[in-house]
Design a protein around this motif. Structure first.
Motif, PDB file in Angstrom:
ATOM      1  N   LYS A  25       9.727   6.025   3.159  1.00  7.60           N
ATOM      2  CA  LYS A  25       8.591   6.742   2.993  1.00  7.60           C
ATOM      3  C   LYS A  25       7.430   5.951   2.340  1.00  7.60           C
ATOM      4  O   LYS A  25       7.858   4.985   1.623  1.00  7.60           O
ATOM      5  CB  LYS A  25       8.919   7.870   2.125  1.00  7.60           C
ATOM      6  CG  LYS A  25       9.651   8.972   2.764  1.00  7.60           C
ATOM      7  CD  LYS A  25      10.235  10.003   1.598  1.00  7.60           C
ATOM      8  CE  LYS A  25       9.042  10.727   1.200  1.00  7.60           C
ATOM      9  NZ  LYS A  25       9.456  11.592   0.265  1.00  7.60           N
ATOM     10  N   ARG A  26       6.181   6.272   2.629  1.00 11.11           N
ATOM     11  CA  ARG A  26       5.303   5.695   1.979  1.00 11.11           C
ATOM     12  C   ARG A  26       4.569   6.370   1.066  1.00 11.11           C
ATOM     13  O   ARG A  26       4.939   7.857   1.063  1.00 11.11           O
ATOM     14  CB  ARG A  26       4.026   5.510   3.157  1.00 11.11           C
ATOM     15  CG  ARG A  26       4.483   4.435   4.206  1.00 11.11           C
ATOM     16  CD  ARG A  26       4.492   3.083   3.666  1.00 11.11           C
ATOM     17  NE  ARG A  26       4.636   1.927   4.622  1.00 11.11           N
ATOM     18  CZ  ARG A  26       5.960   1.429   4.976  1.00 11.11           C
ATOM     19  NH1 ARG A  26       7.016   1.575   4.116  1.00 11.11           N
ATOM     20  NH2 ARG A  26       5.950   0.313   5.874  1.00 11.11           N
ATOM     21  N   ASP A  27       3.809   5.916   0.160  1.00 12.67           N
ATOM     22  CA  ASP A  27       3.010   6.745  -0.919  1.00 12.67           C
ATOM     23  C   ASP A  27       2.700   8.115  -0.692  1.00 12.67           C
ATOM     24  O   ASP A  27       2.965   9.099  -0.981  1.00 12.67           O
ATOM     25  CB  ASP A  27       2.258   6.038  -1.666  1.00 12.67           C
ATOM     26  CG  ASP A  27       3.015   4.864  -2.511  1.00 12.67           C
ATOM     27  OD1 ASP A  27       3.841   4.853  -2.644  1.00 12.67           O
ATOM     28  OD2 ASP A  27       1.955   3.923  -2.958  1.00 12.67           O
TER      29      ASP A  27
END
Length: 232
Positions: free
Chosen positions: A111-113
């Motif tokens: 996941k990305r931020d």
């Protein structure tokens, strides 16, 4: 009862086990099968959500499907686009897609931020298992799209356009037994090693993706706050 319009582009690429996950969350499915000659509608109509499945690459109705996807975004209809439909969605808003030949099989995404603030993917684990099966790759997101998860090699696997349209390039809906029956251009789509690995990670795919799909159903039903991780 919440209903979702489902576009099934290929008879082998239905919603699979994800249909039962959505039913558990109170969602009924209105399935349109253009591969049987059924027309792709101009909008989701009276349905609260739209789900566009894979298998639509280069089909006669691709332009109509692209129009339906763009209308759903404009209408803020919750949309989940999978595999080729995710790339069609991205391309309709200016994303770039290229032919790409890479091995099929399980992948682990990170996941990305930005995913932490996402209604559907926010509560998901930091790493997400998927099954890669495609001959094209989304190599550039549309301007303003949000990347939610990517592979270690940088593949743009999960993204969101505006507030309520999600694209997922890979698969989660098929069991290992279904994967074993899929054909590629020159033989089985998945070799024995990929199938063995898919069987190993299938428990993790179900554990991760069932709550994701059920959160999508809750968003379609009108919940707009961050949703808790659902039990599986």
């Amino acid at each position: 009862m919440t209903t979702a319009l489902v576009i099934e582009n290929d008879p082998e690429q239905g919603l699979g086990r994800a249909a039962a996950w959505l039913a558990e969350a109170g969602m009924e499915l209105d399935v349109v099968r253009p591969h049987l000659g059924e027309a792709v509608p101009n909008s989701a109509g009276g349905n609260e959500a739209l789900i566009a499945l894979g298998g639509g690459r280069g089909k006669d109705w691709s332009e109509d499907l692209a129009g339906l996807l763009t209308t759903a975004v404009a209408d803020q209809t919750p949309l989940l686009a999978i595999c080729s439909s995710s790339r069609l969605l991205a391309a309709a808003f200016g994303g770039r897609v290229e032919d790409h030949d890479a091995p099929n099989g399980p992948r682990m995404l990170a996941k990305r931020d930005a995913a932490g603030r996402d209604l559907v993917f926010g509560p998901a684990p930091m790493t997400i298992d998927v099954i890669r099966w495609r001959r094209q790759e989304l190599v550039e997101l549309p301007e303003g799209a949000t990347l939610l998860a990517a592979s270690p090699q940088g593949a743009l696997e999960i993204f969101r356009i505006r507030d309520s349209a999600w694209g997922v390039q890979s698969h989660f809906e098929f069991t290992p037994e279904q994967l074993a029956g899929f054909d590629g251009f020159d033989g089985p789509a998945f070799d024995s090693a990929a199938l063995a690995k898919a069987a190993e990670v299938d428990e993790h795919i179900v554990h991760t993706w069932k709550p994701i799909l059920q959160r999508f159903a809750k968003v379609a039903a009108g919940e707009k706050k961050m949703l808790p991780l659902l039990d599986v």
